[in-house]
Structure formats: C-alpha cells, structure tokens
Enzyme design. Sequence first.
Site, PDB file in Angstrom:
ATOM      1  N   TYR A 171      43.240  38.099  38.002  1.00 36.85           N
ATOM      2  CA  TYR A 171      44.451  37.768  37.243  1.00 36.85           C
ATOM      3  C   TYR A 171      45.623  38.649  37.673  1.00 36.85           C
ATOM      4  O   TYR A 171      46.734  38.165  37.936  1.00 36.85           O
ATOM      5  CB  TYR A 171      44.155  37.946  35.761  1.00 36.85           C
ATOM      6  CG  TYR A 171      45.297  37.651  34.824  1.00 36.85           C
ATOM      7  CD1 TYR A 171      45.615  36.337  34.472  1.00 36.85           C
ATOM      8  CD2 TYR A 171      46.041  38.681  34.258  1.00 36.85           C
ATOM      9  CE1 TYR A 171      46.647  36.074  33.598  1.00 36.85           C
ATOM     10  CE2 TYR A 171      47.074  38.422  33.379  1.00 36.85           C
ATOM     11  CZ  TYR A 171      47.379  37.115  33.049  1.00 36.85           C
ATOM     12  OH  TYR A 171      48.416  36.855  32.178  1.00 36.85           O
ATOM     13  N   LYS A 175      49.091  37.485  39.498  1.00 37.58           N
ATOM     14  CA  LYS A 175      50.370  37.675  38.826  1.00 37.58           C
ATOM     15  C   LYS A 175      51.328  38.526  39.661  1.00 37.58           C
ATOM     16  O   LYS A 175      52.542  38.287  39.675  1.00 37.58           O
ATOM     17  CB  LYS A 175      50.151  38.310  37.452  1.00 37.58           C
ATOM     18  CG  LYS A 175      49.504  37.376  36.431  1.00 37.58           C
ATOM     19  CD  LYS A 175      50.333  36.119  36.238  1.00 37.58           C
ATOM     20  CE  LYS A 175      49.890  35.321  35.009  1.00 37.58           C
ATOM     21  NZ  LYS A 175      50.668  34.058  34.865  1.00 37.58           N
TER      22      LYS A 175
END
Length: 293
Positions: A171, A175
């Site tokens: 993640y 990002k």
Amino acid sequence: MGALEGRVAVITGAGRGIGREHALLFAREGAAVVVNDLGGSNSGDGTDAGPAQDVANEIVAAGGRAVANTDNIATWAGAEALVAQAIAEFGGLDIVVNNAGILRDGFIPGLSESDWDAVVAVHLKGHFAVIHHASAYWKAESKAGRQPNAAIINTASASGVTMPNAGQANYGAAKAAIAALTLVAADELQRYGVRANAIAPIARTRLTLATPGMGALMAAEAEDAAAEGGFDAFSPANISPLVAYLAAEKCPITGKVFAVQGGAISELAGWHDVKTIETDAAWTIDDIAARLP
C-alpha cells in the site's frame, strides 16, 4: 451556480467512504458524475453493483445528474470503459478523481505475491489506467482545437509520503508512486489544458477502520463528536471540499500534493537534500563511513 456547474467527473471508488462524499458534493456543486465502484470487499474480493447505484440514485433523487459504473479500473479495458461512459452519457469529460483502493496488509517476509500484485494493481495501475484513457481524450480534444480545462485529483496517503506504516509495504509503495505519478502527469499534460494534483487524506473509512490502532481512535472520536455535538475531525466529508476546489475550472493549482485531515490542509514536498558530503578525489569506503550521517 455551483463551483463545478456544467463539468463532467468520473470518481472511482465512489460507492462508499471518501469517494461517496466526493460524488455527493460534486453533484451538489453542479457536476455530472459517473459513480464508479466495483463493490468489492476491503481486500478487493467480490463485486456488488449496489454501492455505486445507490450513490447515483441518491444524487438523481436530489435533482443532480449521475450514472453508476462498476467497471474494474485495475484493468486497461475497465478504465477505458469508464472514460467512454462519461463521454457517451454526458458529452465529455472534465474531471478525473482517482480514489479507489484496497488493503491487503502484511509484513514483508510473509506478504504473498498475489497480495502485492492486487494492491499495486488497484492503486497504482488503477490510477494510471484511468489517467491514460482520459488524457488520450483530452489530447485529441486539444489537437482538434477544443482546448480542455481539465483536472485530475489522485489519492496518495500518509502511509506512502509522510508516515510509512509497518505492514503496508504494498500500500505504501503504491501510494508513494501515485504522488510521483501526479507530478509527472502535471508536467506532461499541462500542454493539453490538464492540471494534476494529489491528496493524502486521513479520514474514517472502511479501510482506516480496519487499520489496527487507527480504527479504534477514529471510532472513539466519532462517538465523542456525536455525543458532544462537536466537529467530527475524521469525517470523510471533510476531505471533499479540497478535491472540489482542485477540480474547479478556475483553480490554477497543478503539480501539488496536499495532506488533508479534519480542519487542516498542508502542502507537502518530496525528497530533498538534508546533508551532502563531497570529495575532490575518488571515494573510499572508509571516507564514506566516517562522513556519511
């Protein structure tokens, strides 16, 4: 007249949470909205047409313009279909809000290939695929003499740009890449009348409530705000006004990343020099070891 009157937006992951608040506010401000949501679980499993359709129905019932879309934006064809639906349904496209995301947390030694690939696909490829197809449309419009006034708003995260979280290698990496992608898009697409910015939001959503520690804090804050009638700092509705401004025709901002939480909006800057060592001769390992902080 609303700030987004007459503009057409596609918003991914708009069936719940922050994306839903984006869609509702955009519609109230006069935009026609394609509400995209695959309807899967936090981990991206399964599909459900209900969330996207419910938000579209809510907008239409309030007098706005919206249609639902359940294409998988982690696929090239799904992103293409989403953009095509906006153009076919509303006659054009002015705004892309990339918001869709999933979580498959795990520490690096135990993180599976499929969990890595799934998260990177939805977040990073999903962002890029929608931008790719939208920008192809905007480039064609520009070349035809119809210069767009278009906006892209991407969704990064503190987990990727300011506050790396253990257990979120997939993640956080995606990002961080989205923040970098935003800056490249801003540079490349300006010639076609397109601005690109990103937000790194902190708000109460399905994903954050499932994050150990953070979820409990946000739930407690919501209970306190409800009991006291005070400001709900973690409400996802606090995020959407910034996104609406960045999407507005008169907004001049491009190539920026903003952290947004509750009552605070902060412009973020990326990697930068904090200390430099130099040499006039060939480096030696011992010299570097002695001088590098």
